[in-house]
Design a protein around this motif. Structure first.
Motif, PDB file in Angstrom:
ATOM      1  N   LEU A  62       0.911  -1.147  -0.150  1.00  0.00           N
ATOM      2  CA  LEU A  62      -0.181   0.174  -0.151  1.00  0.00           C
ATOM      3  C   LEU A  62       0.440   0.971   0.235  1.00  0.00           C
ATOM      4  O   LEU A  62       2.216   1.476   0.536  1.00  0.00           O
ATOM      5  N   SER A  63       0.399   2.428  -0.525  1.00  0.00           N
ATOM      6  CA  SER A  63       0.972   3.430  -0.309  1.00  0.00           C
ATOM      7  C   SER A  63       0.642   4.225   1.019  1.00  0.00           C
ATOM      8  O   SER A  63      -0.399   3.708   1.614  1.00  0.00           O
ATOM      9  N   TYR A  64       1.386   5.195   1.423  1.00  0.00           N
ATOM     10  CA  TYR A  64       1.725   5.103   2.643  1.00  0.00           C
ATOM     11  C   TYR A  64       2.324   6.915   2.889  1.00  0.00           C
ATOM     12  O   TYR A  64       3.145   7.530   2.012  1.00  0.00           O
ATOM     13  N   GLY A  65       1.837   7.059   4.280  1.00  0.00           N
ATOM     14  CA  GLY A  65       2.436   9.074   4.384  1.00  0.00           C
ATOM     15  C   GLY A  65       2.835   8.485   5.484  1.00  0.00           C
ATOM     16  O   GLY A  65       2.731   7.461   6.211  1.00  0.00           O
ATOM     17  N   ARG A  66       3.594   9.556   6.075  1.00  0.00           N
ATOM     18  CA  ARG A  66       3.440   9.582   7.354  1.00  0.00           C
ATOM     19  C   ARG A  66       3.074  10.144   8.991  1.00  0.00           C
ATOM     20  O   ARG A  66       1.986  11.462   8.023  1.00  0.00           O
ATOM     21  N   SER A  67       2.632  10.205   9.700  1.00  0.00           N
ATOM     22  CA  SER A  67       2.106  10.749  10.857  1.00  0.00           C
ATOM     23  C   SER A  67       3.067  11.321  12.023  1.00  0.00           C
ATOM     24  O   SER A  67       2.794  10.353  12.227  1.00  0.00           O
ATOM     25  N   GLY A  68       4.468  11.514  12.655  1.00  0.00           N
ATOM     26  CA  GLY A  68       4.982  11.626  13.612  1.00  0.00           C
ATOM     27  C   GLY A  68       6.148  10.266  13.580  1.00  0.00           C
ATOM     28  O   GLY A  68       5.945   9.691  11.932  1.00  0.00           O
ATOM     29  N   ASP A  69       5.177   9.762  14.221  1.00  0.00           N
ATOM     30  CA  ASP A  69       6.335   7.926  13.876  1.00  0.00           C
ATOM     31  C   ASP A  69       5.882   6.972  13.601  1.00  0.00           C
ATOM     32  O   ASP A  69       6.597   5.976  13.377  1.00  0.00           O
ATOM     33  N   ASN A  70       4.135   6.929  13.041  1.00  0.00           N
ATOM     34  CA  ASN A  70       3.689   6.624  12.705  1.00  0.00           C
ATOM     35  C   ASN A  70       3.070   6.199  11.153  1.00  0.00           C
ATOM     36  O   ASN A  70       3.623   7.482  10.449  1.00  0.00           O
ATOM     37  N   TYR A  71       2.593   5.576  10.431  1.00  0.00           N
ATOM     38  CA  TYR A  71       2.719   5.668   8.840  1.00  0.00           C
ATOM     39  C   TYR A  71       1.035   5.750   9.011  1.00  0.00           C
ATOM     40  O   TYR A  71       0.097   4.858   9.580  1.00  0.00           O
ATOM     41  N   VAL A  72       0.774   6.318   8.413  1.00  0.00           N
ATOM     42  CA  VAL A  72      -0.877   6.130   7.738  1.00  0.00           C
ATOM     43  C   VAL A  72      -1.213   5.445   5.940  1.00  0.00           C
ATOM     44  O   VAL A  72      -0.288   5.896   5.080  1.00  0.00           O
ATOM     45  N   ILE A 127      -0.196  13.335  -1.608  1.00  0.00           N
ATOM     46  CA  ILE A 127       0.639  12.059  -2.299  1.00  0.00           C
ATOM     47  C   ILE A 127      -0.041  11.335  -3.356  1.00  0.00           C
ATOM     48  O   ILE A 127       0.627  11.083  -4.660  1.00  0.00           O
ATOM     49  N   TYR A 128      -0.879  11.295  -3.279  1.00  0.00           N
ATOM     50  CA  TYR A 128      -2.122  10.593  -4.426  1.00  0.00           C
ATOM     51  C   TYR A 128      -3.299  10.887  -4.869  1.00  0.00           C
ATOM     52  O   TYR A 128      -3.946  10.010  -3.780  1.00  0.00           O
ATOM     53  N   PRO A 129      -3.502  12.037  -5.393  1.00  0.00           N
ATOM     54  CA  PRO A 129      -4.539  12.993  -5.963  1.00  0.00           C
ATOM     55  C   PRO A 129      -5.434  11.810  -6.312  1.00  0.00           C
ATOM     56  O   PRO A 129      -6.873  12.463  -5.835  1.00  0.00           O
ATOM     57  N   PRO A 130      -5.532  10.828  -6.901  1.00  0.00           N
ATOM     58  CA  PRO A 130      -6.799   9.805  -7.250  1.00  0.00           C
ATOM     59  C   PRO A 130      -7.131   9.670  -5.575  1.00  0.00           C
ATOM     60  O   PRO A 130      -9.114   8.570  -6.310  1.00  0.00           O
ATOM     61  N   TYR A 131      -7.264   9.616  -4.915  1.00  0.00           N
ATOM     62  CA  TYR A 131      -7.987   9.321  -3.471  1.00  0.00           C
ATOM     63  C   TYR A 131      -8.964  10.051  -3.466  1.00  0.00           C
ATOM     64  O   TYR A 131     -10.134   9.627  -2.662  1.00  0.00           O
ATOM     65  N   ASN A 132      -9.262  11.301  -4.466  1.00  0.00           N
ATOM     66  CA  ASN A 132     -10.015  12.457  -3.723  1.00  0.00           C
ATOM     67  C   ASN A 132     -11.317  11.945  -4.697  1.00  0.00           C
ATOM     68  O   ASN A 132     -12.835  11.290  -4.695  1.00  0.00           O
ATOM     69  N   ASP A 133     -10.702  11.218  -5.987  1.00  0.00           N
ATOM     70  CA  ASP A 133     -12.109  10.576  -6.775  1.00  0.00           C
ATOM     71  C   ASP A 133     -12.803   9.300  -6.662  1.00  0.00           C
ATOM     72  O   ASP A 133     -13.933   8.901  -6.201  1.00  0.00           O
ATOM     73  N   TYR A 134     -12.005   8.399  -5.332  1.00  0.00           N
ATOM     74  CA  TYR A 134     -11.739   6.879  -4.186  1.00  0.00           C
ATOM     75  C   TYR A 134     -13.607   7.522  -3.852  1.00  0.00           C
ATOM     76  O   TYR A 134     -14.495   6.721  -3.493  1.00  0.00           O
ATOM     77  N   GLN A 135     -13.728   8.703  -3.001  1.00  0.00           N
ATOM     78  CA  GLN A 135     -14.432   8.911  -2.233  1.00  0.00           C
ATOM     79  C   GLN A 135     -15.641   9.469  -2.997  1.00  0.00           C
ATOM     80  O   GLN A 135     -16.470   9.116  -2.146  1.00  0.00           O
TER      81      GLN A 135
END
Length: 153
Positions: A62-72, A127-135
């Motif tokens: 899966l593609s991911y982002g970061r939030s502090g020490d966490n992965y999203v 990071i991955y603009p298609p997420y908005n279309d997916y919603q």
């Protein structure tokens, strides 16, 4: 190298990415998203939840982002009307393993809510603009934003 019993229903591009992650995690870490409508190379992790029915590890890149020490990560399923199985597995058992390039660690998953969800959604949609279309495609289903919090082994 870890071996997983992969379901035969997985598309070959996913099984190929899983195998590459296990054989050469540094190479697998950056995935070229152009073929899926994305902007180019994206960082990916290998999420390994436990199947709620099978009890087997179920790896998925899966593609991911970061939030502090966490992965999203985003449970988009390409904008389908129902949640992806991996997300349902994490709801049933939030303990999982993640591989991020050469790092392998245990993590605990939780679904972001409210302002945290909105902020993380914006970050990952950059990071991955298609997420908005997916919603939009998902209709009434609010696509979950999942925070993976590393835990001590």
């Amino acid at each position: 190298m870890t071996e997983y019993n992969l379901p035969p229903t997985l598309p070959s591009w996913i099984t190929d990415h899983i195998r590459l992650y296990l054989e050469d995690p540094e190479k697998a870490h950056m995935w070229n998203s152009v073929t899926a409508g994305g902007p180019g190379p994206l960082p990916t992790l290998l999420l390994v939840p436990t199947g709620k029915r099978s009890g087997e590890p179920r790896p998925l890149p899966l593609s991911y982002g970061r939030s502090g020490d966490n992965y999203v990560v985003i449970a988009s399923k390409g904008g389908a009307a129902n949640h992806p199985v991996w997300y349902l597995n994490l709801v049933a058992n939030p303990e999982c393993e993640i591989h991020v390039s050469t790092l392998r660690t245990r993590a605990r998953a939780r679904t972001a809510e409210g302002d945290e969800r909105e902020e993380l959604w914006k970050q990952l949609a950059e990071i991955y603009p298609p997420y908005n279309d997916y919603q939009v495609s998902a209709g009434e289903r609010q696509i979950p934003v999942v925070v993976l919090e590393p835990v001590e082994s």
